[in-house]
Write an enzyme that holds these catalytic residues in place. Structure first.
Site, PDB file in Angstrom:
ATOM      1  N   CYS A  79       1.903  49.978  99.098  1.00  0.00           N
ATOM      2  CA  CYS A  79       2.093  48.521  99.006  1.00  0.00           C
ATOM      3  C   CYS A  79       3.554  48.157  99.292  1.00  0.00           C
ATOM      4  O   CYS A  79       3.996  48.235 100.430  1.00  0.00           O
ATOM      5  CB  CYS A  79       1.619  48.014  97.643  1.00  0.00           C
ATOM      6  SG  CYS A  79       1.340  46.228  97.607  1.00  0.00           S
ATOM      7  N   HIS A 167      -3.889  50.002  97.134  1.00  0.00           N
ATOM      8  CA  HIS A 167      -3.555  50.834  95.977  1.00  0.00           C
ATOM      9  C   HIS A 167      -4.605  51.927  95.780  1.00  0.00           C
ATOM     10  O   HIS A 167      -5.698  51.660  95.267  1.00  0.00           O
ATOM     11  CB  HIS A 167      -3.458  49.968  94.720  1.00  0.00           C
ATOM     12  CG  HIS A 167      -2.250  49.088  94.684  1.00  0.00           C
ATOM     13  ND1 HIS A 167      -1.042  49.509  94.174  1.00  0.00           N
ATOM     14  CD2 HIS A 167      -2.059  47.824  95.124  1.00  0.00           C
ATOM     15  CE1 HIS A 167      -0.153  48.534  94.296  1.00  0.00           C
ATOM     16  NE2 HIS A 167      -0.746  47.498  94.868  1.00  0.00           N
ATOM     17  N   GLU A 169      -4.477  54.273  93.645  1.00  0.00           N
ATOM     18  CA  GLU A 169      -4.482  54.732  92.256  1.00  0.00           C
ATOM     19  C   GLU A 169      -5.451  53.977  91.362  1.00  0.00           C
ATOM     20  O   GLU A 169      -5.817  54.468  90.279  1.00  0.00           O
ATOM     21  CB  GLU A 169      -3.062  54.642  91.660  1.00  0.00           C
ATOM     22  CG  GLU A 169      -2.510  53.229  91.465  1.00  0.00           C
ATOM     23  CD  GLU A 169      -1.835  52.646  92.693  1.00  0.00           C
ATOM     24  OE1 GLU A 169      -1.048  51.703  92.545  1.00  0.00           O
ATOM     25  OE2 GLU A 169      -2.104  53.140  93.814  1.00  0.00           O
TER      26      GLU A 169
END
Length: 509
Positions: A79, A167, A169
């Site tokens: 990002c 993202h 994660e």
């Protein structure tokens, strides 16, 4: 030395989650502020740049010096990290015409690229950014895109440098763990040797070397962190570990007795101090939550110090500090704003003039639990819900006295044992009761009552950083409510908290 992935933090709410996901792959990683990270040596296998609340277009946006990293170590920008790589190399980043938040799908994927190996076109990803890359530098190659984001992923030719504007994660990115595995295992070459067994072996060896024949004192709370700390130290130095359990009178029902029974079965060298009346007296007429915490912390230090001074030749103080505590104490913007006083980091060393040993300071909470299992702690104990350091004092939303503590203990016990009986306990991250500063009109038999209101709270979470309220069955809630009102004199109304974190917190105070 342990193979390590270095994560540079730009202040993202997801930075800890990046670390947690990498640890799931049995790869060790560390988070450092973007401006104070160590110079990579041979054990640093790769670097990840986190997201950020900043825009790279801001005048005071965080710009790291990557001269010791870029082109020399595998590098992944996430990002903000990706946008920084693009802009700092001559690309153009601008405000997106469409707010890019939430779910999106990768419609094109370069399947030959090592970062995206095994990822399927159309796979869902999670976007969270207001800026987007409009123009790529000439040495950048696009490897993924969505209908709205042309440069959702890129690679720099001639380097093991990558960027993604989503993202990986977060759990909403369905193949996020695959992407992170591709990076840390495939590209960085990490061998996935970071396991609970390896942690215990290396930590015990380090403790033996660090402590030698010195004596260590530890304040046991009855919680998982301090208990696992005790087990590691006991394994390393045996009876040179002196444990002090301070009963502050603010624990769960029968907790003091259960804690002592558990610890004695572990053969720990432990002293129990009954300080219940001292804590209750110190909290008399105190309502403000932060003041409660400070009073409890000071009273604990006074009691602990008095007992520790009775042990001759103590040189070390052990603490159950875990990794999120360390991260929050060294954040990008300096120490985190005070949401609540922490009960692990700081305080005691200043009073006791002892050296500090913190065996768990590199572990997240779920890793502490895994290590506890490896050390032989029983599952019912290791998998217990978190409990606040100040105890029930911060679940009584008014001044604290012995009767309120007793009432809340009874309510909480009915709720928790009800969850266990219904096989719901392990389906929630944390559950507890709070005593509200409200009296409610009720009817019992032919009489009107004016009694206390209690709130029940149960949340689901993976890490406690965010949480959703647990959708417990209505019939279960009805039974628990009925049991509480019938069995706990002084309560005539039960409410259930359906707030998520954020915007609420898990605890009420």
């Amino acid at each position: 030395m342990q193979e390590t992935i270095l994560i540079l933090d730009f202040g993202s709410q997801y930075t800890q989650l990046i670390a947690r996901r990498i640890r799931e792959l049995n790869v060790y990683c560390e988070i450092h502020p973007y401006h104070t990270f160590p110079v990579p040596d041979e054990h640093i296998k790769g670097v990840i740049l986190s997201g950020s609340p900043f825009s790279v277009r801001d005048e005071h946006a965080p710009f790291p010096d990557l001269s010791n990293i870029k082109g020399k170590r595998p590098l992944l920008g996430v990002c903000y990290g990706a946008q920084f790589l693009a802009q700092s190399s001559g690309g153009t980043v601008a405000a997106s015409k469409i707010r890019e938040y939430g779910r999106a799908n990768l419609v094109t994927i370069d399947a030959s690229n090592e970062l995206l190996k095994g990822m399927i076109p159309g796979t869902q990803v999670w976007m969270s950014h207001a800026d987007t890359i409009l123009e790529m530098p000439k040495e950048f190659t696009t490897i993924a895109s969505t209908p709205e984001v042309a440069f959702a992923g890129f690679r720099i030719e001639g380097e093991k440098t990558y960027g993604i504007q989503f993202h990986p994660e977060v759990y909403h990115t369905t193949q996020g763990l695959d992407l992170l595995r591709n990076f840390v295992v495939g590209i960085c070459g990490c061998r996935q040797t970071w396991t609970p067994d390896s942690f215990v072996e290396s930590t015990v060896a380090e403790l033996k070397k660090q402590l030698g024949n010195d004596k260590v004192v530890l304040g046991l709370s009855g919680g998982v962190d301090s208990s696992v700390t005790a087990m590691l130290l006991h394994k390393a130095i045996g009876n040179n570990l002196y444990c002090i359990f301070v009963d502050n009178g603010l624990l769960r029902k029968n907790e003091s007795r259960k804690v002592m029974e558990r610890y004695q079965s572990l053969h720990l060298n432990i002293l129990k101090v009954d300080a219940c009346s001292l804590f209750i007296h110190a909290l008399k007429d105190v309502v403000e939550p932060e003041k409660k915490r400070k009073i409890i912390g000071k009273t604990f230090i006074d009691v602990f110090e008095a007992e520790a001074n009775n042990i001759r030749e103590i040189k070390w103080l052990a603490q159950g500090t875990i990794y999120p505590d360390v991260i929050e104490s060294h954040s990008v913007k300096g120490p985190s704003a005070t949401i609540k006083s922490h009960h692990n980091v700081g305080g005691l060393p200043e009073h006791l003039k002892l050296k500090i040993v913190e065996p768990l300071k590199s572990l997240f909470k779920d890793e502490v639990r895994k290590v506890g299992r490896t050390l032989g702690l029983d599952a019912d104990f290791v998998d217990r819900h978190p409990f606040p350091g100040p105890g029930l004092a911060v679940r009584i939303l008014s001044d604290v006295d012995a009767e309120k503590v007793r009432l809340l203990q009874e309510v909480d016990d009915i709720f928790i044992e009800g969850l266990r009986s219904a096989n719901l306990y392990h389906s929630v991250w944390q559950a507890f009761a709070v005593l509200l500063p409200v009296l409610s009109v009720g009817v019992m038999g032919d009489e009107r009552t004016y009694e206390n209101v209690v709130g029940l709270r149960a949340v689901t979470s993976t890490d406690g950083m965010t949480a959703d309220w647990a959708h417990l069955p209505y019939d279960f809630l009805a039974k628990v409510s009925n049991d509480i009102i019938n069995k706990v004199k002084g309560v005539n109304r039960v409410v259930y908290d359906i707030s998520s974190k954020p915007p609420a917190t898990i605890e009420w105070e």
